[in-house]
Design a protein around this motif. Structure first.
Motif, short mmCIF file in Angstrom:
data_model
loop_
_atom_site.label_atom_id
_atom_site.label_comp_id
_atom_site.label_asym_id
_atom_site.label_seq_id
_atom_site.Cartn_x
_atom_site.Cartn_y
_atom_site.Cartn_z
N VAL A 189 -5.53 -7.67 6.65
CA VAL A 189 -5.61 -6.31 7.19
C VAL A 189 -4.39 -5.57 6.65
O VAL A 189 -3.25 -5.99 6.90
CB VAL A 189 -5.60 -6.32 8.74
CG1 VAL A 189 -5.85 -4.92 9.28
CG2 VAL A 189 -6.60 -7.33 9.29
N ILE A 190 -4.63 -4.49 5.91
CA ILE A 190 -3.54 -3.83 5.20
C ILE A 190 -3.80 -2.33 5.12
O ILE A 190 -4.95 -1.89 5.08
CB ILE A 190 -3.41 -4.44 3.78
CG1 ILE A 190 -2.17 -3.92 3.04
CG2 ILE A 190 -4.68 -4.27 2.97
CD1 ILE A 190 -1.85 -4.68 1.75
N ALA A 191 -2.72 -1.55 5.08
CA ALA A 191 -2.86 -0.11 4.84
C ALA A 191 -3.32 0.07 3.39
O ALA A 191 -2.80 -0.59 2.49
CB ALA A 191 -1.52 0.59 5.06
N PRO A 192 -4.31 0.93 3.16
CA PRO A 192 -4.84 1.08 1.80
C PRO A 192 -3.78 1.48 0.77
O PRO A 192 -3.80 1.00 -0.36
CB PRO A 192 -5.93 2.13 1.93
CG PRO A 192 -5.75 2.77 3.26
CD PRO A 192 -4.99 1.81 4.11
N GLN A 193 -2.83 2.33 1.16
CA GLN A 193 -1.77 2.73 0.24
C GLN A 193 -0.93 1.53 -0.18
O GLN A 193 -0.45 1.46 -1.31
CB GLN A 193 -0.87 3.81 0.86
CG GLN A 193 -1.57 5.09 1.22
CD GLN A 193 -2.21 5.05 2.62
OE1 GLN A 193 -2.41 4.01 3.23
NE2 GLN A 193 -2.57 6.23 3.12
N ASP A 194 -0.74 0.59 0.75
CA ASP A 194 0.02 -0.61 0.44
C ASP A 194 -0.74 -1.52 -0.53
O ASP A 194 -0.15 -2.15 -1.40
CB ASP A 194 0.39 -1.38 1.71
CG ASP A 194 1.46 -0.67 2.53
OD1 ASP A 194 2.19 0.17 1.96
OD2 ASP A 194 1.57 -0.97 3.73
#
Length: 162
Positions: A143-148
């Motif tokens: 689960v990750i921020a898309p920008q990351d």
């Protein structure tokens, strides 16, 4: 957190990028025609539009390219060709995936492949606070921020929707 770190997780740790992992019961069914990514989203109780599948393709010049597409959409091959500047593009055969990427179908992450390939993430990812990608093994999602994810993969965001 996962019991065992995958290459994808080690890369994120090295970049000091925040992420979480979610485990699900893997039934071994990973045929594209059967909507494996949508079933994973269902098992995790998450929005399938935020669950991104990793698609590895080969151009006519034998270049390997990686695409991340929402589980709710098919990849538009014309847009994929335009994104990577290819005249022809075809999915890599499942029996070639492990040798090329280090991953098996159903556990292929856009992070931590054997080599760094040009990567394209559908721009719809940016509509979400968090997205879900394979952790590099079947039965686990990052689960990750898309920008990351864009930063970690040095990806371009493009419109890939059919």
């Amino acid at each position: 957190m996962a019991a065992k770190k995958t290459n994808a997780m080690r890369i994120l740790d090295g970049l000091k990028i925040k992420y979480e992992t979610l485990a699900y019961d893997d039934d071994g069914e990973h045929e594209l025609s059967r909507g494996a990514a949508e079933r994973i989203a269902e098992k995790l109780g998450i929005d399938p539009a935020a669950c991104f599948k990793t698609i590895v393709m080969r151009t006519e010049s034998k270049q390997i390219v990686v695409f991340c597409q929402s589980a709710t959409h098919e990849i538009n091959l014309k847009k994929a060709r335009q994104a990577c500047g290819a005249k022809e593009i075809n999915p890599v055969k499942p029996d070639e995936l492990l040798a090329l990427t280090g991953y098996i179908r159903g556990g292929c992450s856009p992070l931590g492949m054997k080599r760094k390939f040009p990567t394209f993430i559908d721009e719809s990812a940016l509509n979400f606070e968090k997205i879900y990608i394979s952790a590099g093994v079947r039965g686990e999602q990052i689960v990750i921020a898309p920008q990351d994810l864009v930063k970690a993969t040095s990806a371009e965001t493009v419109d890939l929707v059919l």
